[in-house]
Design a protein around this motif. Structure first.
Motif, short mmCIF file in Angstrom:
data_model
loop_
_atom_site.label_atom_id
_atom_site.label_comp_id
_atom_site.label_asym_id
_atom_site.label_seq_id
_atom_site.Cartn_x
_atom_site.Cartn_y
_atom_site.Cartn_z
N VAL A 94 53.96 19.44 4.36
CA VAL A 94 52.96 18.51 4.89
C VAL A 94 53.28 17.08 4.46
O VAL A 94 53.17 16.12 5.24
CB VAL A 94 51.55 18.92 4.42
N GLY A 95 53.69 16.92 3.21
CA GLY A 95 54.03 15.60 2.72
C GLY A 95 55.20 14.98 3.46
O GLY A 95 55.18 13.79 3.79
N VAL A 96 56.21 15.77 3.74
CA VAL A 96 57.36 15.26 4.47
C VAL A 96 56.97 14.88 5.90
O VAL A 96 57.48 13.90 6.46
CB VAL A 96 58.50 16.29 4.47
N ALA A 97 56.04 15.63 6.49
CA ALA A 97 55.56 15.28 7.83
C ALA A 97 54.90 13.90 7.80
O ALA A 97 55.09 13.09 8.73
CB ALA A 97 54.57 16.33 8.32
N GLY A 98 54.14 13.61 6.75
CA GLY A 98 53.54 12.29 6.62
C GLY A 98 54.58 11.20 6.47
O GLY A 98 54.46 10.11 7.06
N VAL A 99 55.62 11.47 5.69
CA VAL A 99 56.71 10.51 5.53
C VAL A 99 57.37 10.21 6.88
O VAL A 99 57.60 9.05 7.25
CB VAL A 99 57.77 11.05 4.54
N ALA A 100 57.68 11.26 7.63
CA ALA A 100 58.34 11.10 8.92
C ALA A 100 57.47 10.31 9.90
O ALA A 100 57.96 9.46 10.65
CB ALA A 100 58.69 12.46 9.50
N LEU A 101 56.17 10.58 9.90
CA LEU A 101 55.25 9.92 10.83
C LEU A 101 55.19 8.42 10.58
O LEU A 101 55.31 7.61 11.52
CB LEU A 101 53.85 10.53 10.69
N VAL A 102 55.01 8.01 9.33
CA VAL A 102 54.89 6.59 9.03
C VAL A 102 56.23 5.88 9.22
O VAL A 102 56.29 4.74 9.68
CB VAL A 102 54.35 6.38 7.61
N THR A 103 57.32 6.54 8.87
CA THR A 103 58.63 5.95 9.06
C THR A 103 58.91 5.70 10.55
O THR A 103 59.39 4.62 10.94
CB THR A 103 59.73 6.85 8.48
N TRP A 104 58.58 6.67 11.38
CA TRP A 104 58.77 6.51 12.82
C TRP A 104 57.90 5.37 13.36
O TRP A 104 58.35 4.56 14.17
CB TRP A 104 58.41 7.81 13.54
N SER A 105 56.67 5.29 12.89
CA SER A 105 55.77 4.22 13.34
C SER A 105 56.30 2.85 12.97
O SER A 105 56.28 1.92 13.77
CB SER A 105 54.38 4.43 12.73
N ASP A 106 56.79 2.72 11.74
CA ASP A 106 57.32 1.44 11.28
C ASP A 106 58.60 1.07 12.04
O ASP A 106 58.80 -0.08 12.44
CB ASP A 106 57.59 1.50 9.78
N ALA A 107 59.47 2.07 12.25
CA ALA A 107 60.75 1.81 12.90
C ALA A 107 60.60 1.42 14.36
O ALA A 107 61.45 0.72 14.91
CB ALA A 107 61.65 3.04 12.78
N THR A 108 59.52 1.86 15.01
CA THR A 108 59.33 1.58 16.43
C THR A 108 58.28 0.49 16.67
O THR A 108 57.82 0.31 17.80
CB THR A 108 58.90 2.86 17.18
N SER A 109 57.92 -0.25 15.63
CA SER A 109 56.87 -1.26 15.76
C SER A 109 57.37 -2.57 16.35
O SER A 109 56.58 -3.46 16.64
CB SER A 109 56.22 -1.53 14.40
N GLY A 110 58.69 -2.70 16.48
CA GLY A 110 59.26 -3.88 17.11
C GLY A 110 59.34 -5.12 16.24
O GLY A 110 59.38 -6.23 16.75
N HIS A 111 59.37 -4.97 14.90
CA HIS A 111 59.46 -6.15 14.05
C HIS A 111 60.90 -6.52 13.71
O HIS A 111 61.14 -7.36 12.83
CB HIS A 111 58.63 -5.99 12.77
N GLY A 112 61.88 -5.89 14.36
CA GLY A 112 63.26 -6.32 14.25
C GLY A 112 64.09 -5.68 13.17
O GLY A 112 65.27 -6.02 13.02
N THR A 113 63.55 -4.76 12.41
CA THR A 113 64.32 -4.09 11.36
C THR A 113 65.28 -3.09 12.00
O THR A 113 64.86 -2.25 12.79
CB THR A 113 63.39 -3.35 10.39
N PRO A 114 66.58 -3.14 11.67
CA PRO A 114 67.53 -2.18 12.26
C PRO A 114 67.21 -0.76 11.83
O PRO A 114 66.75 -0.51 10.70
CB PRO A 114 68.88 -2.64 11.72
N LEU A 115 67.45 0.21 12.72
CA LEU A 115 67.13 1.60 12.42
C LEU A 115 67.88 2.12 11.20
O LEU A 115 67.35 2.92 10.42
CB LEU A 115 67.41 2.47 13.65
N TRP A 116 69.13 1.68 11.04
CA TRP A 116 69.92 2.18 9.91
C TRP A 116 69.34 1.75 8.56
O TRP A 116 69.64 2.36 7.53
CB TRP A 116 71.37 1.73 10.02
#
Length: 334
Positions: A132-154
């Motif tokens: 469950v904890g890893v699911a939370g990590v993945a969810l927030v990471t995906w949200s931040d990575a797709t928020s469009g603030h210009g941070t490269p995915l790598w």
């Protein structure tokens, strides 16, 4: 006899303080990076610490020369490698809370390896909580990575590499026959980091610190709370309650860091972030349940890491009491 792993009520206060101190490191990293390069911040964070802690290295302690060499490697992984990646990730634009959440996957890796490497029992409830904890990590990471603030995915792989450094350091330390006290271990790690980061600063021409008061406030913050508090409590709790129990507390760090980052830096705190943090907190509750185990007489006792092959009790000069040390009699000779 095998025992479950968890954290007892006696360590709750230390655990809460550890979470606050560890979270402060992510905030301090952003504060320091606002005025100076990463190499400058890390050098001036650890040089004063090294001078302060050198007396603990000249005192006699467990481990001898061989133990000293191993602890230098542990320090290079748990501080030098880990902090370089955290600071780099934040510098690339990864939010402080997201960086903490990616580091929060560490308990799953530790728990997955605890059985084969340390002979520690991980229950089904704990596995569920870790998932469950890893699911939370993945969810927030995906949200931040797709928020469009210009941070490269790598860039999101950078804190993951730091998490791997800390996992490796944890198991390297746990599989050592003789370990120094937590205070002596922190001294070795800080001196190691001072050498590494000074060399890096010299090589990159980043030795000169800025004259701003904010920079030195950030250095004091990082020295007192993040290093002495965070790393000191990490190794102290590791010695008292065991590997998986300590790393379970990491699930609380992202929540504290995210709220802190929102209040201080205006970092986003949307619905996906709340959901991911809620999952991480639920994971902490699941993994921490069953903190007491039954011994042969049927009484409940606090858990500890115990080897299936050979377990022995040693005095812990740093913890001020007696703790269960893992000593394996297998082919590894530990």
């Amino acid at each position: 006899m095998s025992k479950q792993i968890g954290i007892s009520g006696a360590e709750i206060g230390l655990g809460a303080l550890f979470v606050a101190c560890w979270s402060s490191g992510f905030i301090g990293a952003k504060l320091g990076a606002a005025d100076a390069p990463v190499a400058t911040v890390l050098m001036w964070r650890f040089v004063p610490l090294a001078l302060l802690l050198v007396p603990f290295l000249v005192r006699s302690g467990a481990g001898g020369k061989a133990g000293l060499g191993r602890q230098i490697l542990v320090g290079a992984l748990s501080q030098s490698g880990y902090l370089l990646t955290v600071y780099r990730a934040i510098g690339l634009g990864v939010n402080t809370g997201t960086t903490a959440l990616i580091d929060g996957i560490q308990p799953l890796v530790v728990a997955a390896l605890a059985g084969p490497l340390l002979g520690v029992v991980v229950t089904g409830r704990q596995w569920l909580g870790l998932g469950v904890g890893v699911a939370g990590v993945a969810l927030v990471t995906w949200s931040d990575a797709t928020s469009g603030h210009g941070t490269p995915l790598w860039a999101y792989l950078v804190p993951f590499a730091g998490m791997c450094c800390l996992v490796a350091a944890t198991f390297l330390d746990r599989r050592t026959r003789e370990r120094p006290s937590p205070l002596r271990a922190v001294a070795i790690h800080c001196v190691t980091s001072a050498v590494v980061f000074t060399a890096l600063a010299v090589a990159t021409g980043a030795v000169q610190p800025p004259a701003s008061a904010r920079f030195w406030i950030a250095m004091a913050w990082l020295i007192v709370f993040s290093t002495l508090g965070g790393y000191g409590l990490y190794w102290l709790l590791l010695d008292r309650v065991g590997v998986t129990s300590v790393n379970t507390l990491m699930f609380l760090v992202p929540a504290a860091t995210t709220i802190w980052g929102t209040l201080m830096f205006g970092e986003p705190f949307g619905g996906w972030t709340v959901t991911g943090l809620a999952l991480a907190l639920a994971a902490t509750w699941l993994v921490s349940r069953g903190a007491k185990v039954r011994n042969a007489s049927g009484r409940c006792s606090a858990p500890a890491d115990v080897s299936r092959s050979t377990a022995s009790v040693r005095p812990s000069s740093g913890a001020g009491g007696v703790s269960t040390a893992v000593r394996r009699s297998g082919p590894a000779g530990r």
